[in-house]
Design a protein around this motif. Structure first.
Motif, PDB file in Angstrom:
ATOM      1  N   PRO A  81       0.823  -1.222   0.000  1.00 15.25           N
ATOM      2  CA  PRO A  81       0.000   0.000   0.000  1.00 15.25           C
ATOM      3  C   PRO A  81       0.855   1.270   0.000  1.00 15.25           C
ATOM      4  N   ARG A  82       0.308   2.311  -0.627  1.00 17.55           N
ATOM      5  CA  ARG A  82       0.970   3.614  -0.664  1.00 17.55           C
ATOM      6  C   ARG A  82       0.589   4.406   0.579  1.00 17.55           C
ATOM      7  N   VAL A  83       1.543   5.179   1.037  1.00 16.70           N
ATOM      8  CA  VAL A  83       1.333   6.032   2.201  1.00 16.70           C
ATOM      9  C   VAL A  83       1.805   7.439   1.845  1.00 16.70           C
ATOM     10  N   TYR A  84       1.016   8.430   2.242  1.00 21.77           N
ATOM     11  CA  TYR A  84       1.415   9.829   2.094  1.00 21.77           C
ATOM     12  C   TYR A  84       1.509  10.456   3.475  1.00 21.77           C
ATOM     13  N   ALA A  85       2.504  11.312   3.649  1.00 24.79           N
ATOM     14  CA  ALA A  85       2.597  12.160   4.830  1.00 24.79           C
ATOM     15  C   ALA A  85       2.707  13.596   4.344  1.00 24.79           C
ATOM     16  N   ALA A  86       1.930  14.493   4.941  1.00 23.25           N
ATOM     17  CA  ALA A  86       1.923  15.891   4.508  1.00 23.25           C
ATOM     18  C   ALA A  86       1.893  16.797   5.725  1.00 23.25           C
ATOM     19  N   HIS A  87       2.832  17.738   5.777  1.00 25.56           N
ATOM     20  CA  HIS A  87       2.838  18.770   6.818  1.00 25.56           C
ATOM     21  C   HIS A  87       2.311  20.052   6.202  1.00 25.56           C
ATOM     22  N   THR A  88       1.407  20.738   6.913  1.00 28.37           N
ATOM     23  CA  THR A  88       0.641  21.815   6.282  1.00 28.37           C
ATOM     24  C   THR A  88       0.977  23.209   6.797  1.00 28.37           C
ATOM     25  N   VAL A  89       1.919  23.345   7.733  1.00 21.25           N
ATOM     26  CA  VAL A  89       2.221  24.657   8.303  1.00 21.25           C
ATOM     27  C   VAL A  89       3.038  25.483   7.314  1.00 21.25           C
ATOM     28  N   PRO A  90       2.603  26.707   6.988  1.00 18.18           N
ATOM     29  CA  PRO A  90       3.345  27.539   6.038  1.00 18.18           C
ATOM     30  C   PRO A  90       4.791  27.740   6.475  1.00 18.18           C
ATOM     31  N   GLY A  91       5.671  27.763   5.482  1.00 19.64           N
ATOM     32  CA  GLY A  91       7.093  27.888   5.750  1.00 19.64           C
ATOM     33  C   GLY A  91       7.785  26.555   5.863  1.00 19.64           C
ATOM     34  N   ASN A  92       7.027  25.503   6.092  1.00 19.69           N
ATOM     35  CA  ASN A  92       7.594  24.154   6.186  1.00 19.69           C
ATOM     36  C   ASN A  92       6.601  23.120   5.675  1.00 19.69           C
ATOM     37  N   ALA A  93       5.825  23.489   4.661  1.00 17.03           N
ATOM     38  CA  ALA A  93       4.852  22.544   4.104  1.00 17.03           C
ATOM     39  C   ALA A  93       5.566  21.555   3.197  1.00 17.03           C
ATOM     40  N   TRP A  94       5.231  20.278   3.361  1.00 17.62           N
ATOM     41  CA  TRP A  94       5.815  19.261   2.493  1.00 17.62           C
ATOM     42  C   TRP A  94       4.836  18.099   2.333  1.00 17.62           C
TER      43      TRP A  94
END
Length: 301
Positions: A81-94
């Motif tokens: 299975p595929r997994v995504y991780a996303a950080h949403t805080v501006p300046g360090n979004a990935w």
């Protein structure tokens, strides 16, 4: 029969300040049927689901299951299975992606670090289209299936590549609901042409505010305040604004929103009650959901 989404739309319930709160999203691919509490009522091992739920508590990470739109026969379950991780805080979004041999491997992640914006080398940077996550879990609320699944299918048929169905984004009555990553803005009452405009905006580094519920990086007063500043300042750059301080407590807050160019705004947000009462979910008793009303937006020095 009227649905919760119909009632909310007919009563023109405001969208701003209603997004789920999560600094970081962790999304695990799990096709097949989903129950109301999908992490423990799907083809994912419920023991693993319970352990993941416990592991992310108080970390700022929100975990959900995703699947590709379409029929969900068990034969479509991927070997890895595929997994995504996303950080949403501006300046360090990935946004990063990975494939795992076994979902149990996710229990080894540093969830506190993920919530704080440290990916710890997880996976690889996602370089494809932005992710468009459409809530379709009819076991939680029928509106999500009746309105969400057709939207997801229409987006795929139109050629959008990053579309996934997701188990839960909150706010059934705003169906069809959408979360866009990597920036983490949520939308409600969306239609395919609007979603395509939203996704084009993401590709160009812009935030579309029409139909926006807010950024998941902020608590609800901050979501409403940031959107109000975007509209007042006519600012659509995705990483331009941050909520840097919130003072007060319900039912009234003062929120400070900062621009990367040094400007600041003080936004007064009041919690109100949505009237007349309406069901927050299909089949639920009538209630008056909390709403975030922006009372004033003042630029400060």
């Amino acid at each position: 029969m009227s649905t919760c989404a119909t009632a909310s739309r007919d009563l023109d319930e405001p969208l701003a300040g209603t997004a789920a709160t999560a600094r970081t999203w962790l999304l695990l691919e799990q096709p097949g049927p989903w129950g109301a509490k999908a992490l423990t009522s799907s083809h994912l091992d419920p023991e693993v689901g319970r352990a993941l739920e416990a592991a992310v508590e108080t970390t700022g990470v929100r975990i959900a299951l995703i699947r590709r739109p379409g029929r969900h026969a068990d034969c479509h379950t991927p070997a890895r299975p595929r997994v995504y991780a996303a950080h949403t805080v501006p300046g360090n979004a990935w946004l990063r992606s990975h494939v795992v041999d076994d979902p149990r491997q996710l229990l080894d992640l540093d969830f506190a670090g993920l919530g704080a914006g440290d990916h710890g080398g997880f996976g690889v940077p996602h370089t494809g289209d932005p992710l468009a996550l459409v809530c379709t879990n009819g076991k939680r609320d029928r509106c999500c299936a009746l309105l969400g699944r057709p939207l997801a299918g229409e987006l795929v048929a139109s050629g959008e590549e990053g579309v996934w169905e997701v188990t839960h984004l909150g706010g059934h009555r705003f169906s069809p609901t959408l979360l866009v990553l990597p920036h983490g803005y949520a939308y409600g009452r969306t239609a395919a042409p609007a979603v395509k405009e939203i996704l084009q905006g993401v590709r160009e580094g812009r935030v579309v505010t029409e139909g926006c519920r807010g950024s998941s990086a902020w608590e609800r007063p901050g979501q409403a305040a940031e959107l109000a500043v975007r509209r007042a300042a006519r600012e659509d750059a995705a990483g331009a604004l941050s909520v840097v301080r919130t003072t007060g407590d319900a039912p009234r807050w003062d929120v400070t929103v900062a621009h990367t160019d040094g400007r600041r705004w003080r936004v007064t947000v009041a919690q109100g009650a949505s009237l007349p009462p309406r069901p927050e979910s299909c089949g639920a008793a009538l209630a008056s959901p909390a709403r975030m009303d922006v009372m004033a937006v003042r630029e400060t020095t």
